[in-house]
Design a protein around this motif. Structure first.
Motif, mmCIF file in Angstrom:
data_model
loop_
_atom_site.group_PDB
_atom_site.id
_atom_site.type_symbol
_atom_site.label_atom_id
_atom_site.label_comp_id
_atom_site.label_asym_id
_atom_site.label_seq_id
_atom_site.Cartn_x
_atom_site.Cartn_y
_atom_site.Cartn_z
ATOM 1 N N SER A 63 -6.929 -13.098 26.197
ATOM 2 C CA SER A 63 -5.771 -13.024 25.296
ATOM 3 C C SER A 63 -5.244 -11.602 25.169
ATOM 4 N N ASP A 64 -6.158 -10.620 25.104
ATOM 5 C CA ASP A 64 -5.729 -9.221 25.025
ATOM 6 C C ASP A 64 -4.986 -8.801 26.289
ATOM 7 N N ALA A 82 -1.539 -10.374 26.140
ATOM 8 C CA ALA A 82 -0.664 -9.699 25.174
ATOM 9 C C ALA A 82 -0.124 -8.397 25.755
ATOM 10 N N GLY A 83 -0.983 -7.655 26.454
ATOM 11 C CA GLY A 83 -0.537 -6.407 27.065
ATOM 12 C C GLY A 83 0.510 -6.629 28.137
ATOM 13 N N LEU A 84 0.373 -7.699 28.909
ATOM 14 C CA LEU A 84 1.366 -7.997 29.949
ATOM 15 C C LEU A 84 2.697 -8.373 29.339
ATOM 16 N N ALA A 136 -7.121 -19.440 33.943
ATOM 17 C CA ALA A 136 -7.384 -19.040 32.558
ATOM 18 C C ALA A 136 -6.170 -18.356 31.942
ATOM 19 N N LEU A 137 -5.509 -17.479 32.701
ATOM 20 C CA LEU A 137 -4.316 -16.798 32.194
ATOM 21 C C LEU A 137 -3.178 -17.782 31.943
ATOM 22 N N THR A 159 -11.836 -20.132 30.933
ATOM 23 C CA THR A 159 -11.828 -19.831 29.509
ATOM 24 C C THR A 159 -10.574 -20.414 28.867
ATOM 25 N N THR A 160 -10.566 -20.514 27.579
ATOM 26 C CA THR A 160 -9.425 -21.063 26.856
ATOM 27 C C THR A 160 -8.589 -19.946 26.261
ATOM 28 N N ALA A 161 -7.532 -20.334 25.574
ATOM 29 C CA ALA A 161 -6.652 -19.343 24.933
ATOM 30 C C ALA A 161 -7.384 -18.575 23.833
ATOM 31 N N ASP A 162 -8.536 -19.060 23.391
ATOM 32 C CA ASP A 162 -9.291 -18.386 22.332
ATOM 33 C C ASP A 162 -10.137 -17.238 22.860
#
Length: 434
Positions: free
Chosen positions: A57-58, A61-63, A136-137, A49-52
């Motif tokens: 992404s969630d 952000a949590g990490l 992906a990450l 997957t991409t950054a979108d």
């Protein structure tokens, strides 16, 4: 050249960027269409997957929010070291995941590869699921696609006095900020308590292990890696159809043992994970970068005194600044050093490309240094000797105190290197726990 830091054999001869683009990166889908049992074609790049992607992404952000403010700022910056830092933090997150060997198998699907969202929801996966999620990450964290590859290939385990054992596998390659490709092994990063329960044996012998890529891909392209290990006439869909049960007969606890390094044994639990990553990355750079090669960084060509002087200089830098983990990594690489010679009839391809500093190659004594035995004939830098080795006996089951036995020499030298690195750290560290 130096004592092999871990049981993973050098991987720098492979072109991890890819040799040939596969213009039709289509494979059979893992799962059939509901009610039909029909498997449909899918683009392999869709597993990254991409950054979108909102789910990935969630999670990212949590990490990041859990990091201290200074580390959050470094993570979001483009400062020197920030991309390696992001990679290290994503790798550390994998310690919360589990290796799940058979969760994805059903009657109609031998091994359903999971998308990153699904691996997150499941809390783990097998080697390819974890590799897809890690890639992906990394992309979501801002690491360039150019620096990321998911590798489909094999592990060759070189057991003593036998043919190498071959196991299909999937892992991630990351080109770090020094330009060196690093192996990021998902099964090493996951929760080791969970990993220990996946194999029947409690003790795993870390035999020398070789990572052999067949294909590499990212979100942009799929590439073939040319070698005798893969048929260039076989399509990628045929390759994947033959290998859908990646690592099905392999104890993944082996990977953890193989990747444990001399630095882990010497300093594990005594320094932070970020410090350990910086030490290993510097050690890797010294071994992999032929453009900046200097025999005094490796005890090569008989530069024994000069190499010890460099180790002392690097330790002095670390003593003056205990945040300078790169200098300690360079010193640790030297401490685990051995001899190897260049410019002789047995020099290999990469040795021929290696550039010696002019101040050394123009010295009157340099040609004489080439008269020393070749590294492969005398080296004790891996658990398994080179076929050309002549200095020590390779006979099986030597007496524990037999000084002529290769196996004893290797064990003693590894233990000495571990003790010396630990001693060097204790002598130059000024704090308590980093």
């Amino acid at each position: 050249m130096c004592l092999q830091i871990s049981s993973v054999l050098p991987w720098h001869d492979w072109n991890w960027s890819g040799d040939e683009i596969i213009h039709k990166p289509v494979i059979p889908a893992c799962r059939p269409i509901p009610r039909t049992g029909q498997r449909y074609p899918i683009d392999i790049r869709e597993y990254l997957t991409t950054a979108d992607n909102a789910v990935v992404s969630d999670k990212l952000a949590g990490l990041v929010e859990k990091l201290p403010p200074a580390e959050q700022a470094l993570f979001r910056s483009h400062a020197r070291g920030s991309f390696d830092f992001r990679t290290d933090k994503m790798a550390q997150f994998f310690g919360t995941l589990r290796y799940l060997k058979s969760y994805n198998k059903t009657r109609h699907c031998p091994d359903a590869w999971l998308y990153p969202d699904e691996t997150l929801a499941q809390g783990g996966g097998d080697c390819e699921d974890l590799a897809f999620l890690l890639a992906a990450l990394l992309m979501a964290a801002g690491v360039s696609n150019y620096c990321i590859r998911v590798a489909l290939g094999s592990l060759l385990i070189h057991v003593p006095r036998g043919k190498p054992r071959k196991h299909d596998h999937c892992w991630v390659m990351y080109q770090n900020e020094s330009g060196v490709w690093e192996i990021i092994e998902p099964t090493v990063l996951v929760d080791r308590k969970a990993l220990a329960s996946t194999g029947p044996a409690a003790v795993v012998e870390p035999y020398p292990t070789e990572y052999v890529p067949h294909y590499v891909f990212n979100a942009d392209h799929l590439w073939l890696i040319r070698s005798a290990h893969v048929d260039p006439n076989k399509r990628i869909d045929e390759y994947c159809a033959d290998r859908r049960n990646f690592w099905s007969k392999f104890n993944p606890g082996f990977a953890a043992a193989v990747h444990d390094t001399i630095f882990d044994a010497a300093l594990g639990g005594r320094i932070s994970s970020d410090a350990m990553a910086a030490i290993k990355r510097k050690s890797l750079l010294l071994d992999a970068d032929i453009a900046t090669y200097d025999p005094r960084d490796h005890f090569d060509d008989g530069y024994v005194t000069a190499s010890w002087d460099r180790a002392k200089q690097n330790l002095a830098k670390f003593n003056a600044d205990n945040s300078d983990w790169e200098s300690f990594g360079a010193a640790g690489q030297l401490i685990s050093g051995r001899y190897a010679q260049k410019y002789d009839p047995k020099a290999g391809f990469w040795e021929g490309l290696t550039s010696i500093p002019f101040s050394l190659s123009n010295a009157p004594d340099y040609k004489v240094r080439g008269l020393l035995p070749h590294h492969n004939e005398i080296a004790i830098d891996a658990a398994t000797p080179f076929p050309e080795h002549q200095l020590y006996s390779t006979a099986p089951n030597p007496a524990p105190d037999d000084r002529s036995a290769y196996a004893n020499q290797f064990r003693w030298r590894v233990n000495t290197a571990i003790a010396h690195i630990r001693q060097a750290f204790d002598a130059n560290w000024h704090g308590s726990q980093p």
